[in-house]
Motif scaffolding. Structure first.
Motif, PDB file in Angstrom:
ATOM      1  N   LEU A 115      41.186  32.934  35.849  1.00  0.00           N
ATOM      2  CA  LEU A 115      39.948  32.207  36.540  1.00  0.00           C
ATOM      3  C   LEU A 115      38.615  32.695  36.679  1.00  0.00           C
ATOM      4  CD1 LEU A 115      39.522  29.820  38.765  1.00  0.00           C
ATOM      5  CD2 LEU A 115      40.086  31.468  40.564  1.00  0.00           C
ATOM      6  N   ARG A 116      38.318  33.905  36.598  1.00  0.00           N
ATOM      7  CA  ARG A 116      37.150  34.568  36.715  1.00  0.00           C
ATOM      8  C   ARG A 116      36.407  34.363  35.530  1.00  0.00           C
ATOM      9  NH1 ARG A 116      34.901  39.118  39.755  1.00  0.00           N
ATOM     10  NH2 ARG A 116      36.685  39.172  40.741  1.00  0.00           N
ATOM     11  N   ASP A 117      36.940  34.322  34.356  1.00  0.00           N
ATOM     12  CA  ASP A 117      36.369  34.216  33.259  1.00  0.00           C
ATOM     13  C   ASP A 117      36.007  32.797  32.992  1.00  0.00           C
ATOM     14  OD1 ASP A 117      36.817  36.989  32.585  1.00  0.00           O
ATOM     15  OD2 ASP A 117      38.619  36.531  31.435  1.00  0.00           O
ATOM     16  N   HIS A 118      36.951  31.867  33.343  1.00  0.00           N
ATOM     17  CA  HIS A 118      36.557  30.397  33.307  1.00  0.00           C
ATOM     18  C   HIS A 118      35.441  30.005  34.161  1.00  0.00           C
ATOM     19  CE1 HIS A 118      37.677  26.223  32.038  1.00  0.00           C
ATOM     20  NE2 HIS A 118      37.665  25.979  33.322  1.00  0.00           N
ATOM     21  N   MET A 119      35.238  30.527  35.640  1.00  0.00           N
ATOM     22  CA  MET A 119      34.494  30.126  36.387  1.00  0.00           C
ATOM     23  C   MET A 119      33.102  30.562  35.854  1.00  0.00           C
ATOM     24  SD  MET A 119      35.755  28.450  38.837  1.00  0.00           S
ATOM     25  CE  MET A 119      34.646  28.481  40.119  1.00  0.00           C
ATOM     26  N   GLY A 120      32.958  31.479  35.121  1.00  0.00           N
ATOM     27  CA  GLY A 120      31.722  31.845  34.224  1.00  0.00           C
ATOM     28  C   GLY A 120      31.086  30.831  33.423  1.00  0.00           C
ATOM     29  N   GLN A 121      32.075  29.997  32.988  1.00  0.00           N
ATOM     30  CA  GLN A 121      31.937  29.215  31.720  1.00  0.00           C
ATOM     31  C   GLN A 121      31.647  27.660  32.033  1.00  0.00           C
ATOM     32  OE1 GLN A 121      34.899  29.958  29.076  1.00  0.00           O
ATOM     33  NE2 GLN A 121      34.307  31.836  28.615  1.00  0.00           N
ATOM     34  N   ILE A 122      31.733  27.374  33.452  1.00  0.00           N
ATOM     35  CA  ILE A 122      31.490  25.953  33.763  1.00  0.00           C
ATOM     36  C   ILE A 122      30.561  25.743  34.659  1.00  0.00           C
ATOM     37  CG2 ILE A 122      34.131  25.438  33.456  1.00  0.00           C
ATOM     38  CD1 ILE A 122      34.500  25.940  36.534  1.00  0.00           C
ATOM     39  N   PRO A 123      29.894  24.598  34.713  1.00  0.00           N
ATOM     40  CA  PRO A 123      28.845  24.480  35.574  1.00  0.00           C
ATOM     41  C   PRO A 123      29.059  24.840  36.959  1.00  0.00           C
ATOM     42  CG  PRO A 123      29.121  22.506  34.040  1.00  0.00           C
ATOM     43  CD  PRO A 123      30.348  23.405  34.141  1.00  0.00           C
TER      44      PRO A 123
ATOM     45  N   LYS B 232      39.739  29.384  53.303  1.00  0.00           N
ATOM     46  CA  LYS B 232      40.227  29.684  54.404  1.00  0.00           C
ATOM     47  C   LYS B 232      39.955  28.480  55.356  1.00  0.00           C
ATOM     48  CE  LYS B 232      41.853  33.082  57.797  1.00  0.00           C
ATOM     49  NZ  LYS B 232      42.988  33.609  57.321  1.00  0.00           N
ATOM     50  N   GLU B 233      38.547  28.278  55.610  1.00  0.00           N
ATOM     51  CA  GLU B 233      38.023  27.304  56.482  1.00  0.00           C
ATOM     52  C   GLU B 233      38.965  25.940  56.317  1.00  0.00           C
ATOM     53  OE1 GLU B 233      33.922  26.265  56.867  1.00  0.00           O
ATOM     54  OE2 GLU B 233      33.778  28.442  57.217  1.00  0.00           O
ATOM     55  N   ASP B 234      38.789  25.564  55.200  1.00  0.00           N
ATOM     56  CA  ASP B 234      39.289  24.388  54.793  1.00  0.00           C
ATOM     57  C   ASP B 234      40.981  24.164  54.827  1.00  0.00           C
ATOM     58  OD1 ASP B 234      36.861  23.362  53.867  1.00  0.00           O
ATOM     59  OD2 ASP B 234      37.435  23.645  51.583  1.00  0.00           O
ATOM     60  N   GLY B 235      41.674  25.290  54.839  1.00  0.00           N
ATOM     61  CA  GLY B 235      42.960  25.435  55.346  1.00  0.00           C
ATOM     62  C   GLY B 235      43.881  24.751  54.144  1.00  0.00           C
ATOM     63  N   ILE B 236      43.635  24.702  53.006  1.00  0.00           N
ATOM     64  CA  ILE B 236      44.685  23.752  52.135  1.00  0.00           C
ATOM     65  C   ILE B 236      45.306  24.786  51.005  1.00  0.00           C
ATOM     66  CG2 ILE B 236      44.648  22.243  50.165  1.00  0.00           C
ATOM     67  CD1 ILE B 236      42.401  20.853  51.645  1.00  0.00           C
ATOM     68  N   LEU B 237      44.522  25.919  50.531  1.00  0.00           N
ATOM     69  CA  LEU B 237      45.132  26.549  49.515  1.00  0.00           C
ATOM     70  C   LEU B 237      45.992  27.765  50.404  1.00  0.00           C
ATOM     71  CD1 LEU B 237      42.206  27.422  47.388  1.00  0.00           C
ATOM     72  CD2 LEU B 237      44.287  26.216  46.692  1.00  0.00           C
ATOM     73  N   ARG B 238      46.876  28.242  50.012  1.00  0.00           N
ATOM     74  CA  ARG B 238      47.721  29.220  50.441  1.00  0.00           C
ATOM     75  C   ARG B 238      48.135  30.510  49.393  1.00  0.00           C
ATOM     76  NH1 ARG B 238      52.576  25.299  52.415  1.00  0.00           N
ATOM     77  NH2 ARG B 238      51.282  24.004  53.774  1.00  0.00           N
ATOM     78  N   PRO B 239      48.122  31.643  49.999  1.00  0.00           N
ATOM     79  CA  PRO B 239      48.738  32.727  49.040  1.00  0.00           C
ATOM     80  C   PRO B 239      50.061  32.273  48.399  1.00  0.00           C
ATOM     81  CG  PRO B 239      47.982  33.611  51.125  1.00  0.00           C
ATOM     82  CD  PRO B 239      47.715  32.079  51.446  1.00  0.00           C
ATOM     83  N   GLY B 240      49.892  32.476  46.906  1.00  0.00           N
ATOM     84  CA  GLY B 240      51.071  32.168  46.244  1.00  0.00           C
ATOM     85  C   GLY B 240      51.037  30.893  45.471  1.00  0.00           C
ATOM     86  N   ASP B 241      49.965  30.321  45.923  1.00  0.00           N
ATOM     87  CA  ASP B 241      49.426  29.098  44.902  1.00  0.00           C
ATOM     88  C   ASP B 241      49.122  29.709  43.760  1.00  0.00           C
ATOM     89  OD1 ASP B 241      49.793  27.442  47.015  1.00  0.00           O
ATOM     90  OD2 ASP B 241      47.997  26.909  47.566  1.00  0.00           O
ATOM     91  N   VAL B 242      49.335  28.770  42.674  1.00  0.00           N
ATOM     92  CA  VAL B 242      49.233  29.334  41.156  1.00  0.00           C
ATOM     93  C   VAL B 242      47.957  28.222  40.880  1.00  0.00           C
ATOM     94  CG1 VAL B 242      49.676  29.635  38.692  1.00  0.00           C
ATOM     95  CG2 VAL B 242      51.432  30.199  40.685  1.00  0.00           C
ATOM     96  N   ILE B 243      46.731  28.887  40.485  1.00  0.00           N
ATOM     97  CA  ILE B 243      45.733  28.028  40.141  1.00  0.00           C
ATOM     98  C   ILE B 243      45.942  27.612  38.659  1.00  0.00           C
ATOM     99  CG2 ILE B 243      43.297  27.647  39.921  1.00  0.00           C
ATOM    100  CD1 ILE B 243      43.052  29.704  42.113  1.00  0.00           C
ATOM    101  N   ILE B 244      46.328  26.381  38.122  1.00  0.00           N
ATOM    102  CA  ILE B 244      46.268  26.187  36.851  1.00  0.00           C
ATOM    103  C   ILE B 244      45.137  25.387  36.250  1.00  0.00           C
ATOM    104  CG2 ILE B 244      49.026  26.045  37.083  1.00  0.00           C
ATOM    105  CD1 ILE B 244      49.155  23.087  37.098  1.00  0.00           C
ATOM    106  N   ALA B 245      44.218  24.816  36.707  1.00  0.00           N
ATOM    107  CA  ALA B 245      43.192  23.979  36.054  1.00  0.00           C
ATOM    108  C   ALA B 245      42.084  24.058  37.038  1.00  0.00           C
ATOM    109  CB  ALA B 245      43.621  22.606  35.662  1.00  0.00           C
ATOM    110  N   ILE B 246      40.848  23.892  36.753  1.00  0.00           N
ATOM    111  CA  ILE B 246      39.807  23.791  37.361  1.00  0.00           C
ATOM    112  C   ILE B 246      38.946  22.567  36.806  1.00  0.00           C
ATOM    113  CG2 ILE B 246      37.608  24.706  38.109  1.00  0.00           C
ATOM    114  CD1 ILE B 246      38.931  27.337  37.903  1.00  0.00           C
TER     115      ILE B 246
END
Length: 120
Positions: free
Chosen positions: A65-73, A41-55
């Protein structure tokens, strides 16, 4: 095919603060909410409705996303690729094309509400 014309994919750097990134996502990785004190929210770039397709360059391909975040550094900044509705992205009006078209393709759409570079 028509759907892809109505969306725009963009890369966004998202800081991970002490309390995480401050995002709430659905099981389909759709951003539902930015928490009030979160770094997103501080950064002000992401918005509700955005679809996260890659990290960090790794497509989620239907994984949560939650599962993937636990598997990456763990990093202080992650690179999210998000898909945003073209109406949300507010592309330039017809007739106001930039002379630097290739340069424009690598930036956040007109009506900028942030930067792709981390704050210094």
């Amino acid at each position: 095919e028509e759907f892809s014309m109505l969306t725009r994919d963009m890369d966004v750097r998202v800081r991970r603060g002490e309390e995480g990134m401050g995002i709430v996502v659905s099981q389909d990785n759709i951003l539902l909410e930015l928490t009030p004190d979160g770094s997103a929210k501080e950064d002000g770039i992401l918005r509700p409705g955005d679809v996260i397709i890659a990290i960090d360059g790794h497509p989620l391909n239907g994984r949560r996303l939650r599962d993937h975040m636990g598997q990456i550094p763990r990093r202080s900044v992650h690179l999210f690729t998000v898909r945003r509705s073209a109406t949300e992205a507010r592309p330039p009006s017809p007739g106001h094309e930039s002379k630097h078209g290739s340069e424009q393709a690598n930036t956040i759409p007109a009506g900028q509400d942030g930067t792709k570079e981390p704050r210094k």
